[in-house]
Motif scaffolding. Sequence first.
Motif, PDB file in Angstrom:
ATOM      1  N   ILE A  67      45.145  33.636   4.815  1.00 56.08           N
ATOM      2  CA  ILE A  67      45.550  35.513   3.809  1.00 56.08           C
ATOM      3  C   ILE A  67      45.211  36.561   3.167  1.00 56.08           C
ATOM      4  O   ILE A  67      44.658  37.588   3.575  1.00 56.08           O
ATOM      5  N   PRO A  68      44.794  36.073   1.673  1.00 48.97           N
ATOM      6  CA  PRO A  68      44.907  36.621   1.184  1.00 48.97           C
ATOM      7  C   PRO A  68      43.455  36.985   1.202  1.00 48.97           C
ATOM      8  O   PRO A  68      42.743  38.158   0.911  1.00 48.97           O
ATOM      9  N   GLU A  69      42.386  35.802   1.226  1.00 54.47           N
ATOM     10  CA  GLU A  69      41.306  35.697   1.620  1.00 54.47           C
ATOM     11  C   GLU A  69      40.630  37.555   2.793  1.00 54.47           C
ATOM     12  O   GLU A  69      40.410  37.841   2.494  1.00 54.47           O
ATOM     13  N   ALA A  70      41.699  37.451   3.826  1.00 53.73           N
ATOM     14  CA  ALA A  70      41.618  38.544   4.926  1.00 53.73           C
ATOM     15  C   ALA A  70      42.143  39.857   3.934  1.00 53.73           C
ATOM     16  O   ALA A  70      41.808  40.692   4.956  1.00 53.73           O
ATOM     17  N   GLY A  71      42.540  40.032   3.259  1.00 54.11           N
ATOM     18  CA  GLY A  71      43.046  40.849   1.829  1.00 54.11           C
ATOM     19  C   GLY A  71      44.937  41.145   2.462  1.00 54.11           C
ATOM     20  O   GLY A  71      44.808  42.019   2.101  1.00 54.11           O
ATOM     21  N   ALA A  72      44.794  40.080   2.899  1.00 54.33           N
ATOM     22  CA  ALA A  72      46.428  40.564   3.661  1.00 54.33           C
ATOM     23  C   ALA A  72      47.241  39.365   2.864  1.00 54.33           C
ATOM     24  O   ALA A  72      47.260  39.036   1.434  1.00 54.33           O
ATOM     25  N   VAL A  73      49.289  40.083   3.116  1.00 58.07           N
ATOM     26  CA  VAL A  73      49.496  39.327   1.726  1.00 58.07           C
ATOM     27  C   VAL A  73      50.796  38.367   2.340  1.00 58.07           C
ATOM     28  O   VAL A  73      50.646  39.029   3.440  1.00 58.07           O
ATOM     29  N   VAL A  74      51.419  36.548   1.928  1.00 57.93           N
ATOM     30  CA  VAL A  74      51.617  36.349   2.731  1.00 57.93           C
ATOM     31  C   VAL A  74      52.940  36.638   2.564  1.00 57.93           C
ATOM     32  O   VAL A  74      53.358  36.796   1.292  1.00 57.93           O
ATOM     33  N   GLU A  75      54.124  36.178   3.999  1.00 58.58           N
ATOM     34  CA  GLU A  75      54.950  36.230   4.781  1.00 58.58           C
ATOM     35  C   GLU A  75      55.902  35.478   4.885  1.00 58.58           C
ATOM     36  O   GLU A  75      55.374  34.736   5.511  1.00 58.58           O
ATOM     37  N   ARG A  76      56.567  34.671   3.519  1.00 59.87           N
ATOM     38  CA  ARG A  76      57.212  33.155   4.052  1.00 59.87           C
ATOM     39  C   ARG A  76      58.685  33.134   5.598  1.00 59.87           C
ATOM     40  O   ARG A  76      59.770  34.426   4.678  1.00 59.87           O
ATOM     41  N   VAL A  77      58.575  32.441   6.403  1.00 61.98           N
ATOM     42  CA  VAL A  77      59.164  32.883   6.979  1.00 61.98           C
ATOM     43  C   VAL A  77      60.294  31.714   7.281  1.00 61.98           C
ATOM     44  O   VAL A  77      59.380  31.158   8.640  1.00 61.98           O
ATOM     45  N   PRO A  78      60.482  30.482   6.521  1.00 62.73           N
ATOM     46  CA  PRO A  78      60.569  28.551   7.155  1.00 62.73           C
ATOM     47  C   PRO A  78      61.468  28.599   8.360  1.00 62.73           C
ATOM     48  O   PRO A  78      62.285  29.546   8.936  1.00 62.73           O
ATOM     49  N   LEU A  79      60.225  27.057   8.909  1.00 66.21           N
ATOM     50  CA  LEU A  79      60.622  26.716  10.364  1.00 66.21           C
ATOM     51  C   LEU A  79      62.300  26.619   9.437  1.00 66.21           C
ATOM     52  O   LEU A  79      62.931  26.307   8.850  1.00 66.21           O
ATOM     53  N   VAL A  80      63.402  26.458  11.106  1.00 68.23           N
ATOM     54  CA  VAL A  80      64.398  26.512  11.222  1.00 68.23           C
ATOM     55  C   VAL A  80      64.552  25.115  11.314  1.00 68.23           C
ATOM     56  O   VAL A  80      64.218  23.879  11.982  1.00 68.23           O
ATOM     57  N   ASP A  81      65.385  23.917  10.381  1.00 69.72           N
ATOM     58  CA  ASP A  81      65.255  22.555  10.499  1.00 69.72           C
ATOM     59  C   ASP A  81      66.786  22.286  11.427  1.00 69.72           C
ATOM     60  O   ASP A  81      67.760  22.654  10.585  1.00 69.72           O
ATOM     61  N   THR A  82      66.883  22.081  12.342  1.00 71.53           N
ATOM     62  CA  THR A  82      68.237  21.216  13.138  1.00 71.53           C
ATOM     63  C   THR A  82      68.706  20.220  13.008  1.00 71.53           C
ATOM     64  O   THR A  82      70.341  19.825  13.270  1.00 71.53           O
ATOM     65  N   GLY A  83      68.672  19.597  12.753  1.00 65.21           N
ATOM     66  CA  GLY A  83      68.640  18.076  11.795  1.00 65.21           C
ATOM     67  C   GLY A  83      68.003  16.680  12.857  1.00 65.21           C
ATOM     68  O   GLY A  83      68.125  16.010  13.135  1.00 65.21           O
ATOM     69  N   GLN A  84      67.624  18.105  14.105  1.00 60.85           N
ATOM     70  CA  GLN A  84      66.612  17.071  15.395  1.00 60.85           C
ATOM     71  C   GLN A  84      65.456  17.336  15.060  1.00 60.85           C
ATOM     72  O   GLN A  84      64.903  16.647  15.843  1.00 60.85           O
ATOM     73  N   GLY A  85      65.038  18.126  14.435  1.00 63.63           N
ATOM     74  CA  GLY A  85      63.606  19.260  14.819  1.00 63.63           C
ATOM     75  C   GLY A  85      63.830  20.154  14.078  1.00 63.63           C
ATOM     76  O   GLY A  85      64.212  20.700  14.019  1.00 63.63           O
ATOM     77  N   TRP A  86      62.469  20.995  14.449  1.00 61.05           N
ATOM     78  CA  TRP A  86      62.092  22.047  13.819  1.00 61.05           C
ATOM     79  C   TRP A  86      61.878  23.354  14.678  1.00 61.05           C
ATOM     80  O   TRP A  86      61.485  22.674  16.062  1.00 61.05           O
ATOM     81  N   HIS A  87      62.510  24.207  14.343  1.00 56.98           N
ATOM     82  CA  HIS A  87      61.717  25.758  15.367  1.00 56.98           C
ATOM     83  C   HIS A  87      61.615  26.930  14.817  1.00 56.98           C
ATOM     84  O   HIS A  87      62.257  26.811  13.663  1.00 56.98           O
ATOM     85  N   LEU A  88      60.668  27.480  15.770  1.00 54.37           N
ATOM     86  CA  LEU A  88      60.543  28.876  14.457  1.00 54.37           C
ATOM     87  C   LEU A  88      62.130  29.911  14.685  1.00 54.37           C
ATOM     88  O   LEU A  88      62.803  29.304  15.577  1.00 54.37           O
ATOM     89  N   ASP A  89      62.193  30.283  13.062  1.00 51.94           N
ATOM     90  CA  ASP A  89      63.152  31.008  13.013  1.00 51.94           C
ATOM     91  C   ASP A  89      62.730  32.753  13.810  1.00 51.94           C
ATOM     92  O   ASP A  89      62.226  33.768  12.760  1.00 51.94           O
ATOM     93  N   LEU A  90      63.235  32.827  14.675  1.00 52.80           N
ATOM     94  CA  LEU A  90      63.256  33.785  15.318  1.00 52.80           C
ATOM     95  C   LEU A  90      63.680  35.557  14.595  1.00 52.80           C
ATOM     96  O   LEU A  90      63.272  36.793  14.555  1.00 52.80           O
ATOM     97  N   GLU A  91      64.944  35.568  14.457  1.00 50.34           N
ATOM     98  CA  GLU A  91      65.505  36.271  13.691  1.00 50.34           C
ATOM     99  C   GLU A  91      65.328  36.235  12.587  1.00 50.34           C
ATOM    100  O   GLU A  91      65.418  37.514  11.892  1.00 50.34           O
ATOM    101  N   GLY A  92      64.380  35.603  11.669  1.00 52.36           N
ATOM    102  CA  GLY A  92      64.012  35.900  10.486  1.00 52.36           C
ATOM    103  C   GLY A  92      62.461  36.079  10.886  1.00 52.36           C
ATOM    104  O   GLY A  92      62.475  37.613   9.791  1.00 52.36           O
ATOM    105  N   ILE A  93      61.891  36.201  11.730  1.00 52.02           N
ATOM    106  CA  ILE A  93      60.609  37.168  11.910  1.00 52.02           C
ATOM    107  C   ILE A  93      61.001  38.032  12.621  1.00 52.02           C
ATOM    108  O   ILE A  93      60.242  39.367  12.709  1.00 52.02           O
ATOM    109  N   GLU A  94      61.902  38.445  13.414  1.00 52.74           N
ATOM    110  CA  GLU A  94      62.559  39.976  13.536  1.00 52.74           C
ATOM    111  C   GLU A  94      62.645  40.764  12.671  1.00 52.74           C
ATOM    112  O   GLU A  94      61.882  41.525  12.851  1.00 52.74           O
TER     113      GLU A  94
END
Length: 387
Positions: A127-154
């Motif tokens: 991402i920095p190589e492309a000239g952009a900046v990293v923004e972190r929105v971690p996966l949500v750990d449900t205790g059974q697995g992981w999924h995208l944090d759609l609210e955080g991405i929004e």
Amino acid sequence: MSVITPLQALPVDQLRQRTSTKWRTYPDDVLPLFVAETDFLPAPAITAALARAVELGDTGYTPPDPGVRAGYAAFAQRRFGWTVDPARIRTTCDVMMGVVEILRAVTEPGDRVIVTPPVSPPFYDCIPEAGAVVERVPLVDTGQGWHLDLEGIEAAFAGGARAILLCNPHNPTGTVHSRQTLAALADLAARFGAVVVSDEIHAPLTGRGATFTPFLDASPVAARVGYAVASASKAFNLAGLKCALMITADDATTQVVRSLPAEVEWRTGLFGALAAVAAFAPESDEWLDAQLAALDANRVLLAELLAEHVPAARYRIPDAGFLAWIDLSALGWGDNPAAKILREAKVALHFGPHFGEEGNGHVRLNFGCSPDVLREAVARVGALARS
């Protein structure tokens, strides 16, 4: 339904004759289970294609159409039920190079691009190589697995993030994102005028019981806002041969990829292209299925071995790939337990913190090896835990 015989890995004494990163980074007393290389012989069709090229001295420049586009489209239809237009594919050197070039084309310097840690370490560099900046929105750990944090991405999109770099399937957790989740992500990107770049390098390694959904096939909206980057390199162990595909499904996104400099496509390796054509051909399906059978057995065997030797470890069987994400925090070995394991147990695992701060206390283990190597590696870690 016929029983598939699992692929057999090469013996360690033969593997140590390899000159790749996995086998030349550490001394011979270290079992290397860190970098994403596997220990199997190539599919016979690949060996034949490369041997023929060497025999002919076919070592020149990659032609404009080496057959990769049509080969991948047929493979995607067979394996994923996904209809890809070969005219909407361009090749390049490797997946991360494809990601960088697409991000350069769709973002401005300083724009923020979302990643979903813990995630593949090169994401933080490309991402920095492309000239952009990293923004972190971690996966949500449900205790059974992981999924995208759609609210955080929004929220990140609402705050101005211009793109998301998606890992589909996800490395290191092995998560296969659902069609519903991917469609919802596409809707968010469309609402905020953002784009999705989907790294789908692990897709052919989706395990039994899981269904891979290509991002561009998740919904009509996904086809409009998305770019996919794929390769045969992980599924067929071809990383050193250098060939990846940039795939689109909409006129506007296709034009973006077509407008990339010609040099981006010139970087495709000829041997990479020849190997990819052979890998994507129907005659390699049997080999791939045999490898999947071996990996399915190993991902379960790893759970059994950890329960026996390292019961404090937390490990969820991944949906895809040959990489295991293991939480060793309970052992009290600090943020980077792989360093202690390398030093004292002589097993090389990938350093968890390299995947983001969510990787503290974790290791990533490559189980694309023989069951015996896996048993020896976990036994060594278990002996260290008991010492």
